[in-house]
Write a protein that holds these residues in place. Sequence first.
Motif, mmCIF file in Angstrom:
data_model
loop_
_atom_site.group_PDB
_atom_site.id
_atom_site.type_symbol
_atom_site.label_atom_id
_atom_site.label_comp_id
_atom_site.label_asym_id
_atom_site.label_seq_id
_atom_site.Cartn_x
_atom_site.Cartn_y
_atom_site.Cartn_z
ATOM 1 N N VAL A 62 0.837 -1.202 0.000
ATOM 2 C CA VAL A 62 0.000 0.000 0.000
ATOM 3 C C VAL A 62 0.875 1.255 0.000
ATOM 4 C CG1 VAL A 62 -1.591 1.362 1.431
ATOM 5 C CG2 VAL A 62 -2.024 -1.074 1.034
ATOM 6 N N GLN A 63 1.913 1.258 0.830
ATOM 7 C CA GLN A 63 2.816 2.411 0.874
ATOM 8 C C GLN A 63 3.482 2.625 -0.479
ATOM 9 O OE1 GLN A 63 5.547 1.704 4.056
ATOM 10 N NE2 GLN A 63 4.005 1.910 5.672
ATOM 11 N N ARG A 64 3.931 1.521 -1.082
ATOM 12 C CA ARG A 64 4.597 1.656 -2.380
ATOM 13 C C ARG A 64 3.622 2.137 -3.454
ATOM 14 N NH1 ARG A 64 8.939 -3.349 -2.834
ATOM 15 N NH2 ARG A 64 9.189 -3.729 -0.608
ATOM 16 N N LEU A 65 2.382 1.647 -3.410
ATOM 17 C CA LEU A 65 1.407 2.032 -4.437
ATOM 18 C C LEU A 65 0.989 3.488 -4.307
ATOM 19 C CD1 LEU A 65 -0.742 -1.223 -4.532
ATOM 20 C CD2 LEU A 65 0.731 -0.345 -6.351
ATOM 21 N N HIS A 66 0.939 3.992 -3.085
ATOM 22 C CA HIS A 66 0.652 5.422 -2.921
ATOM 23 C C HIS A 66 1.740 6.256 -3.590
ATOM 24 C CE1 HIS A 66 -2.926 6.049 -0.451
ATOM 25 N NE2 HIS A 66 -2.654 4.885 0.143
ATOM 26 N N ALA A 67 3.003 5.839 -3.375
ATOM 27 C CA ALA A 67 4.105 6.565 -4.012
ATOM 28 C C ALA A 67 4.061 6.379 -5.528
ATOM 29 C CB ALA A 67 5.440 6.084 -3.447
ATOM 30 N N ALA A 68 3.702 5.171 -5.973
ATOM 31 C CA ALA A 68 3.638 4.889 -7.416
ATOM 32 C C ALA A 68 2.512 5.672 -8.077
ATOM 33 C CB ALA A 68 3.448 3.390 -7.637
ATOM 34 N N ALA A 69 1.426 5.887 -7.344
ATOM 35 C CA ALA A 69 0.299 6.637 -7.921
ATOM 36 C C ALA A 69 0.723 8.061 -8.270
ATOM 37 C CB ALA A 69 -0.862 6.650 -6.936
ATOM 38 N N SER A 70 1.564 8.646 -7.429
ATOM 39 C CA SER A 70 2.066 9.995 -7.715
ATOM 40 C C SER A 70 2.911 9.997 -8.980
ATOM 41 C CB SER A 70 2.890 10.493 -6.519
ATOM 42 O OG SER A 70 3.450 11.756 -6.792
ATOM 43 N N VAL A 71 3.771 8.977 -9.120
ATOM 44 C CA VAL A 71 4.607 8.867 -10.321
ATOM 45 C C VAL A 71 3.733 8.622 -11.546
ATOM 46 C CG1 VAL A 71 6.400 7.481 -11.447
ATOM 47 C CG2 VAL A 71 6.605 8.045 -9.013
ATOM 48 N N GLU A 72 2.720 7.752 -11.377
ATOM 49 C CA GLU A 72 1.830 7.425 -12.493
ATOM 50 C C GLU A 72 1.054 8.660 -12.951
ATOM 51 O OE1 GLU A 72 -0.201 5.044 -15.350
ATOM 52 O OE2 GLU A 72 1.632 4.714 -14.190
ATOM 53 N N ALA A 73 0.587 9.459 -12.009
ATOM 54 C CA ALA A 73 -0.160 10.674 -12.360
ATOM 55 C C ALA A 73 0.726 11.635 -13.153
ATOM 56 C CB ALA A 73 -0.681 11.343 -11.078
ATOM 57 N N ALA A 74 1.964 11.802 -12.705
ATOM 58 C CA ALA A 74 2.882 12.693 -13.418
ATOM 59 C C ALA A 74 3.227 12.132 -14.790
ATOM 60 C CB ALA A 74 4.151 12.886 -12.586
ATOM 61 N N HIS A 75 3.378 10.840 -14.886
ATOM 62 C CA HIS A 75 3.680 10.173 -16.152
ATOM 63 C C HIS A 75 2.547 10.393 -17.148
ATOM 64 C CE1 HIS A 75 5.397 7.157 -18.807
ATOM 65 N NE2 HIS A 75 4.297 6.411 -18.731
ATOM 66 N N ARG A 76 1.332 10.255 -16.674
ATOM 67 C CA ARG A 76 0.186 10.457 -17.566
ATOM 68 C C ARG A 76 0.058 11.931 -17.957
ATOM 69 N NH1 ARG A 76 -4.867 6.658 -15.624
ATOM 70 N NH2 ARG A 76 -3.792 4.652 -15.779
ATOM 71 N N ALA A 77 0.399 12.806 -17.035
ATOM 72 C CA ALA A 77 0.324 14.234 -17.329
ATOM 73 C C ALA A 77 1.272 14.632 -18.455
ATOM 74 C CB ALA A 77 0.623 15.043 -16.061
ATOM 75 N N GLN A 78 2.303 13.824 -18.655
ATOM 76 C CA GLN A 78 3.247 14.071 -19.742
ATOM 77 C C GLN A 78 2.736 13.538 -21.073
ATOM 78 O OE1 GLN A 78 6.905 12.288 -18.462
ATOM 79 N NE2 GLN A 78 7.168 13.691 -16.708
ATOM 80 N N GLY A 79 1.530 12.947 -21.067
ATOM 81 C CA GLY A 79 0.916 12.487 -22.304
ATOM 82 C C GLY A 79 0.980 10.995 -22.534
ATOM 83 N N TRP A 80 1.562 10.251 -21.640
ATOM 84 C CA TRP A 80 1.656 8.815 -21.833
ATOM 85 C C TRP A 80 0.344 8.133 -21.447
ATOM 86 C CZ3 TRP A 80 5.621 6.804 -24.395
ATOM 87 C CH2 TRP A 80 6.836 7.486 -24.413
ATOM 88 N N ARG A 81 -0.040 7.128 -22.250
ATOM 89 C CA ARG A 81 -1.219 6.325 -21.970
ATOM 90 C C ARG A 81 -0.869 4.846 -22.172
ATOM 91 N NH1 ARG A 81 -2.273 10.390 -20.116
ATOM 92 N NH2 ARG A 81 -4.130 11.698 -20.332
ATOM 93 N N THR A 82 -1.423 4.042 -21.312
ATOM 94 C CA THR A 82 -1.149 2.605 -21.385
ATOM 95 C C THR A 82 -1.954 1.979 -22.515
ATOM 96 O OG1 THR A 82 -0.688 2.501 -19.018
ATOM 97 C CG2 THR A 82 -1.215 0.422 -20.131
ATOM 98 N N GLN A 83 -1.247 1.316 -23.419
ATOM 99 C CA GLN A 83 -1.901 0.625 -24.526
ATOM 100 C C GLN A 83 -2.113 -0.856 -24.227
ATOM 101 O OE1 GLN A 83 -3.075 2.364 -27.165
ATOM 102 N NE2 GLN A 83 -2.332 4.117 -25.937
ATOM 103 N N HIS A 84 -1.148 -1.437 -23.537
ATOM 104 C CA HIS A 84 -1.258 -2.873 -23.219
ATOM 105 C C HIS A 84 -0.666 -3.121 -21.828
ATOM 106 C CE1 HIS A 84 -2.134 -3.693 -27.464
ATOM 107 N NE2 HIS A 84 -1.084 -2.909 -27.775
#
Length: 956
Positions: A748-770
């Motif tokens: 849970v602790q790691r996923l909270h930190a990962a969610a922040s990274v994921e949000a920033a990653h998506r904000a840069q225009g990246w989207r998961t295709q697969h």
Amino acid sequence: MAGVKTNFWGWDSPLIQKAVAELSGRTRGRHAIDLSDTLIIVPTAESSRRLREALAVEAATRDAAVMAPWVWHPEQCLLPEEDRRRTATATQCLLAWVRVLQEGDLARLTKLFPSLPERRSIRWMSGMARTFIDLQSALGAAGLQFADVAASEHAEADRERWVELTVLERAFEKVIGAMSRIPPQRMKRERALAPVLPPEGRRVVVIGVADAPPLFNRWLTNAAAACEVSVVVQAPKQAASGFSATGRPLGTHWGERADVIVPIDDAQLHIECDPAAQARKAEDLLPGLLVLGRTAVGVCDAETAAHLQDLLAAEDVRAYEPGGTSAGLHAFMQLATLWMDLVQTSSWKTFAALLRIPEFARLFAISDWEAGRLLRLADDFADARLPADLDSALTLLSHPEDDHQRTRLDALRAALEQTIGSVADFKSQPLPAAIRTLMVRLYGGQPFRVTDPHEGALMELTTAWIQIADALATDAALTGARLDGADALALSVELLADKQLSDPRGDVDLVIQGWLELLWEPAENLVVLGCNEESLPGIFISHPFLPDRLRQALGLPCQATRYARDAYLLKAIASQRAASGALHLLCGQWSERGDALRPSRLLFLCEDKTLSQRVNHLFPKHGAESAMRQPPRTWSWKLKPRAVAATKTDTISVSRLNAYLSCPFRFYLSRELHMDSVDPGKAEMSPGEFGNLIHAAFKALADAEPMRDCVDETKLAAFLCDVTARECARLYGPCLPFPVRLQLESAVQRLHAAASVEAAHRAQGWRTQHAEFGIGGEDDAQPLIIGTRKLVGTIDRIDQRGDEILILDFKTRETAVPPTEAHLTKLSAAKAATAEEWLLHCNADGKTCAWTDLQLPLYVRAWALRHAGPIHAGYFHLPTNVQDTGIALWDELDDNALQSALSCATQTVARIDQRIHWPPNEDVKYDDYESLFAGYPVEEVVDATVLIAQQKEAAR
């Protein structure tokens, strides 16, 4: 001592021969040797047997009969058979103390119990009871009670503790008295004042008793008032001043300050590395000694005796130890202990351990093959679902991952239900009946061969366990000790482990004598093992109530009396063989556990002029160092991997390629022989399973259409954590084991930190295709071909931004390792010069590296067959330290690196096809087979003849 006559027989001949000559000479000229009016007292039960046997042999040579004497040892004098019926048994004493501890106001005894446990468990109470019983026995050797010590001037420093002990001892005696029984130590004191002799006993002869308890002296004095008493000492008459009236060696003549010379030279002293080396040395000495005459063996420590027994058994030499063997060493004790734990805890770990015992499988009425299959099912199930106890395991089995699993696990479910029923049935019965029922179920249909040592011991143990349970049930009622079912079971197993198994003598080639028996050994040649200070004279372990200083002041056996006894015994044993025969004394430098050992002080009892030479002999300059370098065992045989048919497949995975790069031989073990380890006590997710939990969360995130464009880290975190919690509950049940709860919290602790990274990653225009995209399957129209095979695998995630592709692999290692360091290892110039060229790659800095992982480069090459635009690759790190969470790209993964990785993969496939699995790589990061090789280099442990032959055959 008035009324006691002391005789000195010298040591020019063995004690037992002299005893037979003197005793039978008393009736010379008669047709029978009549000793029916004689009580002979010898030191041990074994010396009693030997004397009886020797008298019978003497009578046979005269063609006469023997009117056998009474032969006792000192304990029988102080507690004869008729008194035992009035004396409290060992179980009754234990339970009486338990009751005292249960009902006593121990909080008031602050000197004795400065801190009490929160709960007075049966384990704590039985441990304390044993301590008090041992203390009573130690003091009883001199006829003392706790009150005597409390009143003694020698106990001034600890008087308050002894006063509190006296309070407890009086309560103990009250419990015993209420049973109309007498405490054993009081009975011995009474018997010492009023000795009981055998019927028609007219004389008492004490022979070779060098270490009788002080209370025996009182018995002997009082016996002398009623009959003729004589004490025989094996020593010359001129040594009379060195012995008490009862034959005990005096410290003034035999102690450390006395001038004692033992007639042995350096050639008779052998310094060996460890117990196994001592046993081998004894085995080497025996053939030469047997040619010279009768030869015997003695041992002073149990470790050496065990190794000697094993060596002799390997040579088909039938050996016998008079002292018997501890029940704790028998395999049945493991079964009993595990069953006790299962009844008390319902632990899955215990159930898994029991499944490895063939007798337990009989409960399910299955064959050996079915038992093996059941064990495999249980191990696989535990590895995947982590059950904590039997009930949680049954719950998880009721909710399998799929229908196939349900059918496959039917046998395990049935065994589990039957075990739960057996445990419930066991708990519902009184302990004696429960154990009888269990024994019938385990062994009822099995024929026993009494002549087989193992089966004979098994019969003895099963019978003893039932008898102990019966005694506990009866004596608990008599003493008033409160024992519930769990307490009684735990105590019964504890008492069973204390039992000494009687070793049937039968027709043996060699008797392995204990130290105290050797005075009675008539053999001309004698080999004694274990002559180290720790065993001879031995060290009195520091006692919480009776330190050696207090023992000595109270007249109890102590370090000084032990030394005097053993100095005398060694002198007598050596002097018997000084004129003819041979004596060899062996000592070790290291124990079985690797502890340094010292030669016995007794081995230095030589003339002053030879002392320095003796010291040099017993402490060789290079002996200790070489012993430390020498491995504890040497390989008498090597592991021989069997030949297997070549794997027929047209695919290759990245994990297989990486396993081969790590070590070709370990690849053979894991991928060809399918060897893997089993941890039946596994209680938490493995690193791979923890990673799968994270993968499942991100796979669900990729598949959730409403979350596709979400850039809110709070929502992303909530989604990821919710999926992870539900996945944990699905796999491991609603009531998670504590270690898994901790791991879930970490996730849970790691996923909270990962969610922040994921949000920033998506904000840069990246989207998961697969997510979790499989390549190389039957429906893959564009597979990556590597040599003769196509690459198969699963790409964790593929993101896209415009025409850019990003291949990500999730990593949940403890620390974040950059992709380039995970895939390539920099080599020194020396290593680069000797490394095989197909493994090498020159990085962007011009440094020579070796490929250790090919995952990302091969995934990029595989996706390049589907996409013409730029492709990046990297890791999504979720390490323990959440501050290091982030996406790390492999910027140096250019065409040169991709081509080098593909070339390495192609060569790896070719080597796998050619079955090149030797030589091994000794420099591996994680070795799953470390225990198999026992710390040795693989090439020393493994016979690779088969592997090398396979390589040659494949090369043709």
